[in-house]
Design an enzyme around this catalytic site. Structure first.
Site, short mmCIF file in Angstrom:
data_model
loop_
_atom_site.label_atom_id
_atom_site.label_comp_id
_atom_site.label_asym_id
_atom_site.label_seq_id
_atom_site.Cartn_x
_atom_site.Cartn_y
_atom_site.Cartn_z
N CYS A 76 0.82 -1.21 0.00
CA CYS A 76 0.00 0.00 0.00
C CYS A 76 0.86 1.27 0.00
O CYS A 76 1.45 1.60 -1.02
CB CYS A 76 -0.98 -0.07 1.16
SG CYS A 76 -2.44 0.92 0.90
N HIS B 86 -3.34 -5.52 1.86
CA HIS B 86 -2.59 -5.74 3.10
C HIS B 86 -2.60 -7.21 3.56
O HIS B 86 -3.42 -7.57 4.41
CB HIS B 86 -3.22 -4.91 4.23
CG HIS B 86 -2.99 -3.45 4.10
ND1 HIS B 86 -2.00 -2.79 4.77
CD2 HIS B 86 -3.64 -2.52 3.36
CE1 HIS B 86 -2.03 -1.51 4.45
NE2 HIS B 86 -3.02 -1.31 3.60
N GLU C 60 -0.85 -8.58 5.69
CA GLU C 60 -0.60 -8.69 7.14
C GLU C 60 -1.89 -8.56 7.93
O GLU C 60 -1.90 -8.76 9.15
CB GLU C 60 0.44 -7.65 7.57
CG GLU C 60 -0.05 -6.22 7.77
CD GLU C 60 -0.29 -5.45 6.46
OE1 GLU C 60 -0.25 -6.06 5.37
OE2 GLU C 60 -0.55 -4.24 6.55
#
Ligand code: GLN
Length: 190
Positions: free
Chosen positions: A80, A168, A170
């Site tokens: 991002c 994302h 994560e």
């Protein structure tokens, strides 16, 4: 093998956790200094706010050392805001690292779709993708491979030692396969 996460702002802890969840042989190191950078074999530039991240990288004197390591072949993964920092062109703004042959437009999904979750292919796997005020990649250069698409636009790309995702991974803690993909980029370099 040590994997660094640029630890100036943004989703640092989440990335560190994902790396440690893969295998004990991977050390996860927060990187704020030149010495910490020297100790890692690959670097994740996390999501956050790209305007803040670029200022902090300057303040912490990390711009040149990070750029030189990437140019020398160190695997890097921008998520991002991290992708925005790597891009060659950012609509309406000056480039920062300018190492990835793509054009990006920040916050390009508009208010309604500001943040959303979907599912899609990434390389040869199928994953959930979390988008948070994500940029849109509006052009990819010839040497860039598209690994994932959303509505016809690239959302994950690879150019040699550079991986970049507008979403994302994560934020999907039960699925560390994109992190594994990045670790395999580092393994295959060594
Ligand atoms: N909107 C942010 C920016 O332009 C990126 C958001 C993110 O990293 N989740 O920098």
């Amino acid at each position: 093998m040590n994997i660094g996460v640029l630890a100036l702002q943004g989703s640092v802890a989440e990335h560190l956790k994902m790396i440690t969840s893969i295998n004990k042989k991977y050390g996860a190191i927060p990187v704020k200094t030149i010495d910490e950078l020297a100790a890692v074999d690959g670097l994740i530039i996390p999501g956050g706010e790209s305007t803040t991240l670029r200022k902090l990288m300057d303040v912490f004197n990390l711009y040149t050392p990070v750029r030189e390591r990437i140019v020398a072949g160190m695997p890097v993964w921008g998520t991002c805001a991290g992708l925005i920092l790597l891009a060659d062109r950012i609509e309406g703004e000056r480039q920062y690292l300018g190492l990835l042959d793509v054009d990006v437009k920040r916050n390009a999904y508009g208010r309604q779709l500001d943040s959303f979750v979907d599912e899609g292919d990434f390389d040869d796997i199928y994953i959930r993708r979390v988008f948070i005020r994500a940029p849109v990649i509006t052009r990819v250069g010839e040497g860039v491979t598209v690994l994932s698409e959303c509505n016809g636009a690239p959302v994950a790309v690879r150019q040699g030692n550079i991986l970049a995702t507008t979403f994302h991974p994560e934020m999907t803690p039960r699925d560390n396969r994109v992190h594994k993909y990045f670790c395999s980029m580092i393994e295959s370099r060594e």
